[in-house]
Design a protein around this motif. Structure first.
Motif, PDB file in Angstrom:
ATOM      1  N   GLY A 167       0.791  -1.222   0.000  1.00 46.13           N
ATOM      2  CA  GLY A 167       0.000   0.000   0.000  1.00 46.13           C
ATOM      3  C   GLY A 167       0.821   1.269   0.000  1.00 46.13           C
ATOM      4  O   GLY A 167       0.274   2.363  -0.173  1.00 46.13           O
ATOM      5  N   ALA A 168       2.137   1.142   0.188  1.00 45.91           N
ATOM      6  CA  ALA A 168       2.998   2.327   0.196  1.00 45.91           C
ATOM      7  C   ALA A 168       3.165   2.863  -1.225  1.00 45.91           C
ATOM      8  O   ALA A 168       2.993   2.143  -2.210  1.00 45.91           O
ATOM      9  CB  ALA A 168       4.355   1.987   0.795  1.00 45.91           C
ATOM     10  N   THR A 169       3.496   4.136  -1.335  1.00 41.79           N
ATOM     11  CA  THR A 169       3.737   4.773  -2.631  1.00 41.79           C
ATOM     12  C   THR A 169       5.234   4.835  -2.890  1.00 41.79           C
ATOM     13  O   THR A 169       6.003   5.240  -2.018  1.00 41.79           O
ATOM     14  CB  THR A 169       3.157   6.198  -2.652  1.00 41.79           C
ATOM     15  N   VAL A 170       5.650   4.409  -4.073  1.00 47.27           N
ATOM     16  CA  VAL A 170       7.058   4.486  -4.460  1.00 47.27           C
ATOM     17  C   VAL A 170       7.173   5.312  -5.735  1.00 47.27           C
ATOM     18  O   VAL A 170       6.231   5.388  -6.528  1.00 47.27           O
ATOM     19  CB  VAL A 170       7.669   3.080  -4.681  1.00 47.27           C
ATOM     20  N   SER A 171       8.316   5.938  -5.925  1.00 51.02           N
ATOM     21  CA  SER A 171       8.555   6.736  -7.127  1.00 51.02           C
ATOM     22  C   SER A 171       8.967   5.813  -8.273  1.00 51.02           C
ATOM     23  O   SER A 171       9.860   4.981  -8.116  1.00 51.02           O
ATOM     24  CB  SER A 171       9.660   7.766  -6.875  1.00 51.02           C
ATOM     25  N   ALA A 172       8.314   5.965  -9.409  1.00 53.13           N
ATOM     26  CA  ALA A 172       8.611   5.109 -10.556  1.00 53.13           C
ATOM     27  C   ALA A 172       8.164   5.808 -11.828  1.00 53.13           C
ATOM     28  O   ALA A 172       7.408   6.784 -11.788  1.00 53.13           O
ATOM     29  CB  ALA A 172       7.912   3.758 -10.420  1.00 53.13           C
ATOM     30  N   LEU A 173       8.657   5.328 -12.946  1.00 49.84           N
ATOM     31  CA  LEU A 173       8.199   5.817 -14.241  1.00 49.84           C
ATOM     32  C   LEU A 173       8.032   4.627 -15.171  1.00 49.84           C
ATOM     33  O   LEU A 173       8.674   3.589 -14.995  1.00 49.84           O
ATOM     34  CB  LEU A 173       9.171   6.841 -14.831  1.00 49.84           C
ATOM     35  N   ILE A 174       7.148   4.784 -16.140  1.00 52.32           N
ATOM     36  CA  ILE A 174       6.946   3.758 -17.160  1.00 52.32           C
ATOM     37  C   ILE A 174       7.534   4.287 -18.456  1.00 52.32           C
ATOM     38  O   ILE A 174       7.160   5.361 -18.928  1.00 52.32           O
ATOM     39  CB  ILE A 174       5.456   3.413 -17.328  1.00 52.32           C
ATOM     40  N   GLN A 175       8.456   3.536 -19.000  1.00 50.81           N
ATOM     41  CA  GLN A 175       9.190   3.991 -20.173  1.00 50.81           C
ATOM     42  C   GLN A 175       9.020   2.996 -21.307  1.00 50.81           C
ATOM     43  O   GLN A 175       9.236   1.794 -21.132  1.00 50.81           O
ATOM     44  CB  GLN A 175      10.675   4.135 -19.813  1.00 50.81           C
ATOM     45  N   ALA A 176       8.620   3.498 -22.475  1.00 44.75           N
ATOM     46  CA  ALA A 176       8.471   2.624 -23.633  1.00 44.75           C
ATOM     47  C   ALA A 176       9.852   2.181 -24.105  1.00 44.75           C
ATOM     48  O   ALA A 176      10.802   2.969 -24.095  1.00 44.75           O
ATOM     49  CB  ALA A 176       7.749   3.354 -24.759  1.00 44.75           C
ATOM     50  N   PRO A 177      10.014   0.928 -24.510  1.00 48.10           N
ATOM     51  CA  PRO A 177      11.324   0.456 -24.969  1.00 48.10           C
ATOM     52  C   PRO A 177      11.739   1.161 -26.251  1.00 48.10           C
ATOM     53  O   PRO A 177      10.898   1.522 -27.082  1.00 48.10           O
ATOM     54  CB  PRO A 177      11.109  -1.044 -25.196  1.00 48.10           C
ATOM     55  N   SER A 178      13.040   1.378 -26.398  1.00 45.60           N
ATOM     56  CA  SER A 178      13.533   2.046 -27.603  1.00 45.60           C
ATOM     57  C   SER A 178      13.347   1.170 -28.838  1.00 45.60           C
ATOM     58  O   SER A 178      13.185   1.667 -29.946  1.00 45.60           O
ATOM     59  CB  SER A 178      15.012   2.406 -27.431  1.00 45.60           C
ATOM     60  N   THR A 179      13.380  -0.148 -28.648  1.00 46.73           N
ATOM     61  CA  THR A 179      13.121  -1.087 -29.739  1.00 46.73           C
ATOM     62  C   THR A 179      11.776  -1.758 -29.484  1.00 46.73           C
ATOM     63  O   THR A 179      11.665  -2.599 -28.593  1.00 46.73           O
ATOM     64  CB  THR A 179      14.228  -2.159 -29.820  1.00 46.73           C
ATOM     65  N   PRO A 180      10.738  -1.384 -30.216  1.00 41.71           N
ATOM     66  CA  PRO A 180       9.407  -1.952 -29.956  1.00 41.71           C
ATOM     67  C   PRO A 180       9.408  -3.475 -30.087  1.00 41.71           C
ATOM     68  O   PRO A 180      10.026  -4.034 -30.988  1.00 41.71           O
ATOM     69  CB  PRO A 180       8.528  -1.308 -31.033  1.00 41.71           C
ATOM     70  N   PHE A 181       8.743  -4.116 -29.149  1.00 37.92           N
ATOM     71  CA  PHE A 181       8.628  -5.575 -29.187  1.00 37.92           C
ATOM     72  C   PHE A 181       7.164  -5.944 -29.366  1.00 37.92           C
ATOM     73  O   PHE A 181       6.299  -5.462 -28.630  1.00 37.92           O
ATOM     74  CB  PHE A 181       9.159  -6.192 -27.893  1.00 37.92           C
ATOM     75  N   ARG A 182       6.903  -6.762 -30.355  1.00 40.87           N
ATOM     76  CA  ARG A 182       5.551  -7.261 -30.581  1.00 40.87           C
ATOM     77  C   ARG A 182       5.631  -8.753 -30.869  1.00 40.87           C
ATOM     78  O   ARG A 182       6.461  -9.187 -31.677  1.00 40.87           O
ATOM     79  CB  ARG A 182       4.896  -6.556 -31.773  1.00 40.87           C
ATOM     80  N   PRO A 183       4.787  -9.543 -30.240  1.00 32.95           N
ATOM     81  CA  PRO A 183       4.764 -10.970 -30.571  1.00 32.95           C
ATOM     82  C   PRO A 183       4.171 -11.173 -31.966  1.00 32.95           C
ATOM     83  O   PRO A 183       3.484 -10.290 -32.494  1.00 32.95           O
ATOM     84  CB  PRO A 183       3.864 -11.563 -29.486  1.00 32.95           C
ATOM     85  N   PRO A 184       4.435 -12.305 -32.573  1.00 36.55           N
ATOM     86  CA  PRO A 184       3.868 -12.574 -33.905  1.00 36.55           C
ATOM     87  C   PRO A 184       2.345 -12.535 -33.877  1.00 36.55           C
ATOM     88  O   PRO A 184       1.712 -12.857 -32.862  1.00 36.55           O
ATOM     89  CB  PRO A 184       4.384 -13.979 -34.231  1.00 36.55           C
ATOM     90  N   ALA A 185       1.769 -12.125 -34.983  1.00 31.75           N
ATOM     91  CA  ALA A 185       0.306 -12.068 -35.068  1.00 31.75           C
ATOM     92  C   ALA A 185      -0.306 -13.456 -34.945  1.00 31.75           C
ATOM     93  O   ALA A 185      -1.405 -13.617 -34.405  1.00 31.75           O
ATOM     94  CB  ALA A 185      -0.107 -11.405 -36.385  1.00 31.75           C
ATOM     95  N   GLU A 186       0.413 -14.447 -35.432  1.00 33.67           N
ATOM     96  CA  GLU A 186      -0.070 -15.828 -35.344  1.00 33.67           C
ATOM     97  C   GLU A 186       0.351 -16.420 -33.999  1.00 33.67           C
ATOM     98  O   GLU A 186       1.537 -16.615 -33.739  1.00 33.67           O
ATOM     99  CB  GLU A 186       0.514 -16.662 -36.490  1.00 33.67           C
ATOM    100  N   PRO A 187      -0.588 -16.691 -33.104  1.00 30.35           N
ATOM    101  CA  PRO A 187      -0.233 -17.146 -31.752  1.00 30.35           C
ATOM    102  C   PRO A 187       0.470 -18.493 -31.706  1.00 30.35           C
ATOM    103  O   PRO A 187       1.100 -18.827 -30.703  1.00 30.35           O
ATOM    104  CB  PRO A 187      -1.582 -17.199 -31.030  1.00 30.35           C
ATOM    105  N   LEU A 188       0.392 -19.295 -32.766  1.00 28.76           N
ATOM    106  CA  LEU A 188       1.041 -20.606 -32.766  1.00 28.76           C
ATOM    107  C   LEU A 188       2.490 -20.540 -33.261  1.00 28.76           C
ATOM    108  O   LEU A 188       3.180 -21.562 -33.296  1.00 28.76           O
ATOM    109  CB  LEU A 188       0.245 -21.586 -33.630  1.00 28.76           C
ATOM    110  N   THR A 189       2.954 -19.353 -33.635  1.00 26.74           N
ATOM    111  CA  THR A 189       4.338 -19.211 -34.093  1.00 26.74           C
ATOM    112  C   THR A 189       5.302 -19.481 -32.944  1.00 26.74           C
ATOM    113  O   THR A 189       5.171 -18.886 -31.873  1.00 26.74           O
ATOM    114  CB  THR A 189       4.579 -17.791 -34.639  1.00 26.74           C
ATOM    115  N   PRO A 190       6.284 -20.384 -33.121  1.00 29.05           N
ATOM    116  CA  PRO A 190       7.261 -20.639 -32.043  1.00 29.05           C
ATOM    117  C   PRO A 190       8.077 -19.380 -31.740  1.00 29.05           C
ATOM    118  O   PRO A 190       8.463 -18.637 -32.644  1.00 29.05           O
ATOM    119  CB  PRO A 190       8.150 -21.743 -32.622  1.00 29.05           C
ATOM    120  N   VAL A 191       8.309 -19.130 -30.473  1.00 28.61           N
ATOM    121  CA  VAL A 191       9.063 -17.952 -30.038  1.00 28.61           C
ATOM    122  C   VAL A 191      10.112 -18.383 -29.017  1.00 28.61           C
ATOM    123  O   VAL A 191       9.808 -19.150 -28.097  1.00 28.61           O
ATOM    124  CB  VAL A 191       8.132 -16.889 -29.406  1.00 28.61           C
TER     125      VAL A 191
END
Length: 202
Positions: A167-191
């Motif tokens: 329940g305590a508050t901590v200082s943080a930020l959310i930062q988008a990665p410099s190299t975007p990561f997206r999983p394959p559109a086909e969910p059965l693609t091996p990763v």
């Protein structure tokens, strides 16, 4: 550390800078020693050769003075010695001060020598599909014998989070990665996923 600099346990101070540049330290406001050393500076970085050379200038014992100058020397043999006894085992500036008790380094100079506390980065380990208003970070607590052989090593951020009450508050930020990561559109693609840190966050 307080004993090394003869500081009372409940000591507070006010820092003033003679330079116009911004400082990572809290200026012109009361701050406790505990907060100053916990929230603003890195204490576990290995001591650098320029720092060790500066320590030598405040060292009154001739043998200790010579030992410090030797560690700070540019001579290849002494550089190798520095790597062996300071850099590789990650002996901190405070560790060096404890080893050479005749070094009368003032506390204000000690503060100037310390690096600003660096942010610690963790991957979000939850999915926005589950709850777009809630995210989690999976953090491994790093604790164990210090590589320097002096006491225990405590990961600064991980141990802070582990001891923070729910329940305590901590200082943080959310930062988008410099190299975007997206999983394959086909969910059965091996990763192949590689987790170089905690190992379970995507």
């Amino acid at each position: 550390m307080r004993a090394r600099f003869q500081l009372p346990d409940d000591a507070s101070l006010r820092i003033r800078s003679n330079l116009p540049a911004k400082s990572h330290l809290p200026l012109d406001q009361p701050v406790s020693i505990e907060s100053l050393l916990s929230d603003y500076v890195e204490l576990q970085d290995p001591a650098t050769r320029p720092q060790i050379h500066l320590l030598a200038t405040f060292t009154t014992c001739p043998p200790e003075h010579e030992q410090l100058l030797s560690l700070a020397s540019d001579d290849p043999e002494h550089v190798a010695r520095y790597r062996e006894v300071i850099l590789t085992p990650r002996v901190s500036l405070l560790d060096v001060l404890e080893t050479y008790p005749s070094c009368a380094l003032p506390f204000n100079i000690f503060l100037e020598m310390l690096s600003p506390l660096r942010p610690r980065y963790y991957s979000i380990s939850s999915s926005a599909l589950a709850d777009p208003r809630h995210c989690t970070a999976t953090v491994g607590v790093v604790e164990g014998p210090a590589r320097s052989g002096r006491g225990l090593y405590h990961g600064a951020c991980a141990c802070y989070l582990a001891t923070t009450e729910a329940g305590a508050t901590v200082s943080a930020l959310i930062q988008a990665p410099s190299t975007p990561f997206r999983p394959p559109a086909e969910p059965l693609t091996p990763v192949i996923m590689v987790g170089p840190g905690t190992g379970v966050a995507p």
